[in-house]
Enzyme design. Sequence first.
Site, short mmCIF file in Angstrom:
data_model
loop_
_atom_site.label_atom_id
_atom_site.label_comp_id
_atom_site.label_asym_id
_atom_site.label_seq_id
_atom_site.Cartn_x
_atom_site.Cartn_y
_atom_site.Cartn_z
N CYS A 25 41.21 40.65 24.34
CA CYS A 25 41.64 41.37 25.48
C CYS A 25 40.50 41.66 26.42
CB CYS A 25 42.38 42.58 25.02
SG CYS A 25 43.55 42.13 23.94
N HIS B 270 43.33 47.36 30.82
CA HIS B 270 44.12 46.24 30.18
C HIS B 270 45.46 46.77 29.96
CE1 HIS B 270 45.34 43.48 27.03
NE2 HIS B 270 44.96 44.42 26.12
N ASN C 85 51.74 42.36 26.92
CA ASN C 85 50.19 42.45 27.01
C ASN C 85 49.80 41.11 26.82
OD1 ASN C 85 47.70 42.44 26.00
ND2 ASN C 85 48.09 43.86 24.05
#
Length: 324
Positions: free
Chosen positions: A112, A248, A278
């Site tokens: 990520c 994020h 996500n």
Amino acid sequence: MKTSAILGTGSALPAKVVSNDDLAKIVDTNDEWIRERTGIVNRRISVDETVTTMSIEAATKALEDAKLSAKDLDLIIVATITPDGAMPNAACKVQAAIGATNAMCYDINAACSGFMYGLQTAHAFISAGLLKHVLVVGAETLSKILDWNDRSTCVLFGDGAGAAVLGPSENGILAIEGGADGVKGVALMLGNRPLVNPYTKHEAVQPYVEMDGQAVFKFAVRTIPHILNSLSEKTNIPLEDLDLILLHQANKRIIEAAARRLKLSEDMFPMNLDKYGNTSAASIAILLDEVNKSGKLKNGDKIALAGFGGGLTWAGLMLEWKKD
Ligand code: ACO
């Protein structure tokens, strides 16, 4: 030209929308649990789309936004942990499709944090005067590496891609911050077992996401303030003076907890995880494109971006928005 700036952004998402209620039909979960624990309502799942096709679409839009041609690019970086294949790399596939014949091409694997590491690399090359224009893409099909029987992970992720083109500028990136803690890498990693993807019916022994959710949650809530405070110290810009902070998009509760720790208004933290879940390396890139295209950013605005994820890795940067 003393720094680098983001000259254009783009994004691409799979057509298929999968709601929490849709997931409740295939795994023992429910809309209320997912919304309350994560803030996620829908996510996009690729059926026909791939990391390559979404990267190409996002890259093409970013070049249009930057008013540059593919031949202007000196380097293409694709941040992904789910490339369609290891060789050729995803960046070379983008290069071939868009005709960026003057570009070097490589992928970054930093989960990520990958898009942030990519932006930092682009900034380093450009501000050193070594390269002029760099395309950074964050793209993932996490749906292909999920165990769709594991409710504690499969409800969290989605697919998508985002891209940014960077070039030399008098105003732009002001500071970077990043790090990694490989010792704690076991909190978020890939295992191997036979899995069936219910959306593509694809069956294979393959890597799948294993996660200690609470360990990752604590890591995230500690790490975000660390990144942002460090950027503030390096630039002498108080965080409350920032116009926006793009984090994020892993979990709404992580973002709310970070805002509380930093004593900042939640309004400073735009979110789209309700729509997309996500999307790993793509999440900050997609959010940046949405914020850019919404017209919320004007030249001179100060913003920070910060990501965290598998590795464990983390990275962020602060910049003064300077686009046209
Ligand atoms: N639906 C219903 N119940 C569930 C689900 C689900 N999808 N998942 C877990 N549960 C149950 C558990 O089985 C447990 O039940 P039990 O009490 O009977 O044992 C209960 O819910 C609580 O589970 P916890 O894991 O304690 O729930 P928690 O509040 O910690 O939330 C979550 C879990 C959402 C995963 C949270 O820990 C989190 O967000 N962690 C961070 C994860 C993350 O952001 N990862 C990605 C970051 S890095 C990257 O992006 C790659």
